[in-house]
Motif scaffolding. Sequence first.
Motif, mmCIF file in Angstrom:
data_model
loop_
_atom_site.group_PDB
_atom_site.id
_atom_site.type_symbol
_atom_site.label_atom_id
_atom_site.label_comp_id
_atom_site.label_asym_id
_atom_site.label_seq_id
_atom_site.Cartn_x
_atom_site.Cartn_y
_atom_site.Cartn_z
ATOM 1 N N UNK A 1 0.741 -1.170 -0.003
ATOM 2 C CA UNK A 1 0.088 0.082 0.183
ATOM 3 C C UNK A 1 0.868 1.329 -0.031
ATOM 4 N N UNK A 2 1.914 1.201 0.909
ATOM 5 C CA UNK A 2 2.758 2.432 0.973
ATOM 6 C C UNK A 2 3.388 2.591 -0.495
ATOM 7 N N UNK A 3 3.977 1.543 -1.176
ATOM 8 C CA UNK A 3 4.610 1.725 -2.472
ATOM 9 C C UNK A 3 3.549 2.089 -3.448
ATOM 10 N N UNK A 4 2.249 1.982 -3.634
ATOM 11 C CA UNK A 4 1.396 2.351 -4.341
ATOM 12 C C UNK A 4 1.043 3.865 -4.215
ATOM 13 N N UNK A 5 1.016 4.269 -2.682
ATOM 14 C CA UNK A 5 0.850 5.529 -2.562
ATOM 15 C C UNK A 5 2.001 6.496 -2.979
ATOM 16 N N UNK A 6 3.082 6.092 -2.871
ATOM 17 C CA UNK A 6 4.573 6.540 -2.936
ATOM 18 C C UNK A 6 4.637 7.036 -4.394
ATOM 19 N N UNK A 7 4.214 5.918 -5.283
ATOM 20 C CA UNK A 7 4.122 6.090 -6.764
ATOM 21 C C UNK A 7 3.195 7.048 -7.252
ATOM 22 N N UNK A 8 1.977 6.876 -6.754
ATOM 23 C CA UNK A 8 0.933 7.516 -7.012
ATOM 24 C C UNK A 8 1.033 9.114 -7.038
ATOM 25 N N UNK A 9 1.371 9.598 -5.574
ATOM 26 C CA UNK A 9 1.505 10.950 -5.253
ATOM 27 C C UNK A 9 2.718 11.558 -5.310
ATOM 28 N N UNK A 10 3.943 10.727 -5.414
ATOM 29 C CA UNK A 10 5.312 11.436 -5.310
ATOM 30 C C UNK A 10 6.208 10.892 -6.849
ATOM 31 N N UNK A 11 5.430 10.156 -7.427
ATOM 32 C CA UNK A 11 5.931 9.375 -8.597
ATOM 33 C C UNK A 11 7.277 8.841 -8.279
ATOM 34 N N UNK A 12 7.445 8.206 -7.196
ATOM 35 C CA UNK A 12 8.519 7.397 -6.869
ATOM 36 C C UNK A 12 8.487 6.106 -6.458
ATOM 37 N N UNK A 13 9.503 5.008 -6.800
ATOM 38 C CA UNK A 13 8.960 3.726 -6.830
ATOM 39 C C UNK A 13 9.321 3.296 -5.433
ATOM 40 N N UNK A 14 8.641 1.983 -4.964
ATOM 41 C CA UNK A 14 8.946 1.410 -3.689
ATOM 42 C C UNK A 14 8.245 2.119 -2.516
ATOM 43 N N UNK A 15 8.231 1.487 -1.715
ATOM 44 C CA UNK A 15 7.641 1.872 -0.309
ATOM 45 C C UNK A 15 8.756 2.950 0.424
ATOM 46 N N UNK A 16 8.032 3.839 1.193
ATOM 47 C CA UNK A 16 8.740 4.690 1.998
ATOM 48 C C UNK A 16 8.139 4.703 3.460
ATOM 49 N N UNK A 17 8.917 5.289 4.418
ATOM 50 C CA UNK A 17 8.392 5.040 5.809
ATOM 51 C C UNK A 17 7.337 5.928 6.317
ATOM 52 N N UNK A 18 7.249 7.138 5.645
ATOM 53 C CA UNK A 18 6.098 7.929 6.202
ATOM 54 C C UNK A 18 5.762 9.143 4.856
ATOM 55 N N UNK A 19 4.413 9.148 4.869
ATOM 56 C CA UNK A 19 4.020 9.967 3.922
ATOM 57 C C UNK A 19 2.995 11.137 4.816
ATOM 58 N N UNK A 20 2.916 12.295 4.225
ATOM 59 C CA UNK A 20 2.024 13.283 5.010
ATOM 60 C C UNK A 20 1.177 13.810 3.609
ATOM 61 N N UNK A 21 -0.167 14.067 4.051
ATOM 62 C CA UNK A 21 -1.253 14.768 2.996
ATOM 63 C C UNK A 21 -1.817 15.740 3.567
ATOM 64 N N UNK A 22 -1.510 17.019 3.811
ATOM 65 C CA UNK A 22 -2.017 17.995 4.355
ATOM 66 C C UNK A 22 -3.490 18.539 3.732
ATOM 67 N N UNK A 23 -4.324 18.828 4.543
ATOM 68 C CA UNK A 23 -5.649 19.228 4.104
ATOM 69 C C UNK A 23 -5.713 20.893 3.996
ATOM 70 N N UNK A 24 -5.629 21.241 5.110
ATOM 71 C CA UNK A 24 -6.031 22.823 5.197
ATOM 72 C C UNK A 24 -4.760 24.124 5.056
ATOM 73 N N UNK A 25 -3.789 23.161 4.966
ATOM 74 C CA UNK A 25 -2.010 23.892 4.732
ATOM 75 C C UNK A 25 -2.008 24.503 6.090
#
Length: 168
Positions: free
Chosen positions: A58-82
């Motif tokens: 799941x992390x690899x999927x999110x990493x590719x979809x949102x950062x265009x980077x392959x493979x899993x990463x440790x943490x991702x952040x998705x701000x809402x109201x900046x």
Amino acid sequence: MAVEFDVRLSPDEVPPQDRPAWAAVDTGLLGRLAAFALERLHVHPDAELSVAVVDEDEMARLHLEWMDLPGPTDVMSFPMDELRPGTAEVPAEGTLGDIVLCPTVALRQAEAAGHPVADELCLLTVHGILHLLGHDHAEPEERRTMFELQRELLTDFLGRPAPVETME
């Protein structure tokens, strides 16, 4: 402070080699840490934060979809109201957004750094919160500022020196 967790798998649902990583996910501890950090950063008590805990696929999927980077990463952040950190007089109000943690990546990083995976998950939670509040580490000065604040928050919360960052 509303901190909601979505732990996608239980330790007994993951492969045996991944169970120590998933067993280290202590939502009580991470929730207290998040509340502590957000209070110190003057975020309004009504602000909302979601933390999802996912496997490497799941992390690899999110990493590719949102950062265009392959493979899993440790943490991702998705701000809402900046949001940005507020002040004691005017705390920041709104929805922070979502943090996504990957315990198996955290375990590998913790082993490389020589500290417990629970410490790594704490480090990644604060790291994710700082990203939600606009901090970054792309430039050397940004990195210094963000990592100093990260260490300060973790040291104060844990009551001992913060775990060493595993990223370059």
